[in-house]
Scaffold this active site. Structure first.
Site, PDB file in Angstrom:
ATOM      1  N   ARG A 195       0.926  -1.364  -0.092  1.00  0.00           N
ATOM      2  CA  ARG A 195       0.079   0.013  -0.070  1.00  0.00           C
ATOM      3  C   ARG A 195       0.935   1.192   0.091  1.00  0.00           C
ATOM      4  O   ARG A 195       1.666   1.574   0.910  1.00  0.00           O
ATOM      5  CB  ARG A 195      -0.946  -0.016   1.147  1.00  0.00           C
ATOM      6  CG  ARG A 195      -1.702  -1.036   1.369  1.00  0.00           C
ATOM      7  CD  ARG A 195      -2.322  -1.227   2.793  1.00  0.00           C
ATOM      8  NE  ARG A 195      -3.826  -0.631   2.663  1.00  0.00           N
ATOM      9  CZ  ARG A 195      -4.596  -0.374   3.727  1.00  0.00           C
ATOM     10  NH1 ARG A 195      -4.228  -0.658   4.980  1.00  0.00           N
ATOM     11  NH2 ARG A 195      -5.737   0.095   3.440  1.00  0.00           N
ATOM     12  N   SER A 229     -12.741  -4.156  -1.742  1.00  0.00           N
ATOM     13  CA  SER A 229     -13.229  -3.429  -0.467  1.00  0.00           C
ATOM     14  C   SER A 229     -14.573  -3.437  -0.524  1.00  0.00           C
ATOM     15  O   SER A 229     -15.153  -2.744  -1.498  1.00  0.00           O
ATOM     16  CB  SER A 229     -12.493  -2.310  -0.378  1.00  0.00           C
ATOM     17  OG  SER A 229     -11.093  -2.274  -0.157  1.00  0.00           O
ATOM     18  N   LYS A 285      -6.490   4.514   9.831  1.00  0.00           N
ATOM     19  CA  LYS A 285      -7.840   5.139   9.417  1.00  0.00           C
ATOM     20  C   LYS A 285      -8.826   5.532  10.551  1.00  0.00           C
ATOM     21  O   LYS A 285     -10.123   4.711  10.617  1.00  0.00           O
ATOM     22  CB  LYS A 285      -8.627   4.482   8.314  1.00  0.00           C
ATOM     23  CG  LYS A 285      -7.712   4.303   7.003  1.00  0.00           C
ATOM     24  CD  LYS A 285      -8.537   3.781   5.865  1.00  0.00           C
ATOM     25  CE  LYS A 285      -7.392   3.768   4.768  1.00  0.00           C
ATOM     26  NZ  LYS A 285      -8.118   2.739   3.665  1.00  0.00           N
TER      27      LYS A 285
END
Length: 211
Positions: A39, A108, A138
């Site tokens: 990521r 997702s 997050k």
């Protein structure tokens, strides 16, 4: 077609330090993680290509798939083992056409079971739900409930990945609710001993299979 493995799904943290990234991921692989997701949402194209390529080679040594997050082109260019796409990251069908039948495609699905059913119908190899707990990466992410996993086990045949604030303490709740894989970042890569953390998290799956 490959199957997405159950177990610990290691999510890398964004960093410009490629050597540190590789060292950390190698420790996680040595601890037995089942899959790794690269990521990096920066606009440093050269760095992202270098890091993804290096991680593909490293993961191949351990026989573990390397999935690229959100970037179909990077996954294709580096011959990664697959791509993970969010709601706004492009078409699953396009990803399958470009990557071919032997690559892994994840989706997702947030807190949306219907989105997961649509992803499964379009050919996703696994679907990810979350965030289940408060996540350091997050913190404002909307929360998913454990009932979502329980409901998903009745209608989703591909592996279910749980994500968001997962720790050694709360992970058993997700496994009991039906998660096949746990996507982990902070509890793994922020640990003082990454290999030991991976081993401890993996132990949960061994315990689950014995029950």
């Amino acid at each position: 077609m490959r199957e997405f493995p159950g177990g610990i799904y290691a999510l890398t943290a964004e960093t410009a330090d490629t050597e540190q990234l590789l060292t950390q991921v190698e420790a996680a692989l040595a601890g037995g993680v089942a899959a790794v997701q690269y990521r990096d949402k920066s606009d440093d194209v050269a760095r992202r290509h270098e890091q993804a390529s290096e991680l593909v080679a490293l993961c191949r040594r351990f026989g573990v798939p390397l999935i690229v997050n959100d970037d179909l082109r990077l996954a294709d260019l580096t011959d990664a083992d697959g791509v993970h796409l969010g709601r706004d990251d492009g078409s699953l069908r396009e990803a399958r056409i470009i990557l071919g039948k032997d690559k892994l495609i994840g989706a997702s699905c947030y807190q949306d079971l219907e989105l997961a059913q649509a992803a499964q119908a379009t050919g996703a190899d696994y679907v990810a739900f979350g965030s289940f707990f408060a996540s350091p990466t997050k913190p404002a992410a909307p929360r998913a409930g454990l009932d979502l996993l329980r409901d998903a086990t009745a209608v989703i045949q591909v592996p279910l990945v749980a994500i968001g604030g997962i720790t050694l303490a709360n992970a058993p709740l997700l496994l009991d609710a039906g998660a096949d894989s746990l996507a982990v970042l902070s509890a793994l890569f922020d640990a003082p001993d990454i290999q030991a953390a991976a081993r401890d998290l993996n132990q949960l799956f061994e315990t689950e299979s014995e029950e």
